[in-house]
Design a protein around this motif. Structure first.
Motif: not given
Ligand SMILES: Nc1ncnc2c1ncn2[C@@H]1O[C@H](COP(=O)(O)OP(=O)(O)OP(=O)(O)O)[C@@H](O)[C@H]1O
Ligand SMILES: [Mg+2]
Length: 292
Positions: A11-23
């Motif tokens: 969101y703008d410069k705020l990294e809210v999700l940093k590489g989520v892996d999910l199964h």
């Protein structure tokens, strides 16, 4: 059923999700917990196709084998065409305004002759472009937008903290709406909706509006609405966040009953420790990542 890989969101410069892996497998109940602001709602919205993650060659999201990012890219392509369509149309309109102003206030004979030819030529361009873009943009857009929204309506169910039922419709009507949106026949839909509402213990309240129902009842109507199109997976964001302990327990038991009897898959974001621990798997989100 759900495969998400390397999901990022800014969101703008705020990294809210940093590489989520999910199964997530069919028939699983997965809970997602974590501190406020950890990115749980953001992740759920992305998994539910309601929001788009950053584009990155290592990212992927598929639900039931459908490549969600590709469907969303098609929508983005549409927005490029929408821009071109607007530019072309506005250039045409501005040109016509300039021409009218000229003809009213600044005409001279020689220029008139030249302008007549130029006008015919130039007017022709925006009109042809408008026609081309009308076909390309509006027709394609309506068809392709439908693919994602239809997919969402038919395959995914949503339950939110605040039920988001439509206040002017009865419980029965609220439950029927997603099926009507999918063009399912009225009689069959109402029969199915009544069956679900009865299953959820609401058969005596079906003609009441949300304001005439208790919080727990409203939330069960929201569950019925999420179930009407027999979705493959239901996404719930703090479904019991607004309920008293007893209603919350009932709602949680209902999720497990639906899973045991119908193999319903759930992804539930919750601050309720008890619910989170009852799930088949509890994922903990810390600072935009799922920690193990
Ligand atoms: N539309 C938005 N624009 C800008 N920032 C946003 C937006 N939505 C969320 N955020 C920010 O992203 C971060 C993660 O938000 P998110 O709603 O996913 O958290 P959450 O884990 O669901 O928190 P909570 O438990 O309080 O519901 C927060 O810092 C939030 O302020
Ligand atoms: Mg949240």
């Amino acid at each position: 059923m759900i495969h998400a890989k390397n999901i990022h969101k800014f969101y703008d410069k705020l990294e809210v999700l940093k590489g989520v892996d999910l199964h997530i497998k069919k028939g699983e109940i997965v809970s997602i917990v974590g501190a406020s602001g950890a990115g749980k709602t953001t992740l759920l919205q992305i998994l539910g196709t309601l929001d788009t993650p950053e584009r990155n060659s290592a990212s992927s999201l598929s639900i039931n084998g459908k490549n969600i990012l590709r469907l969303q890219d098609i929508e983005n392509d549409n927005s490029k065409e929408e821009k071109t369509f607007k530019i072309v149309t506005w250039s045409g309109v501005i040109y016509i305004i300039i021409l009218v102003v000229y003809l009213l206030f600044f005409r001279t004979k020689i220029l008139d002759e030249t302008l007549r030819l130029v006008t015919l030529g130039v007017l022709f361009l925006p009109i042809v472009s408008m026609f081309v873009y009308y076909n390309r943009y509006f027709k394609k857009k309506s068809k392709q937008d439908k693919i994602l929204s239809e997919f969402r309506n038919l395959n995914l169910g949503f339950i939110f903290q605040f039920h988001q039922l439509l206040p002017e419709f009865t419980a029965l009507e609220n439950v029927c709406i997603p099926a009507f949106m999918a063009n399912k026949p009225k009689a069959q839909t109402e029969k199915e909706a009544k069956k679900i509402l009865e299953y959820l213990g609401l058969s005596h309240r079906i003609h009441h509006k949300p304001s005439e129902l208790s919080g727990g009842e409203q939330q069960r109507v929201a569950v019925a609405r999420a179930l009407i199109n027999k979705p493959d997976v239901i996404f719930a964001d703090e479904p019991s966040g607004n309920l008293d302990t007893h209603s919350a327990e009932n709602l949680h038991q209902l999720f497990f009953k639906l899973r045991d009897e119908f193999g319903q898959t759930f992804v539930i974001v919750t601050h309720n420790e008890e619910l989170a621990n009852m799930a088949d798997r509890k994922l903990v989100m810390v600072d935009g990542q799922i920690s193990n």
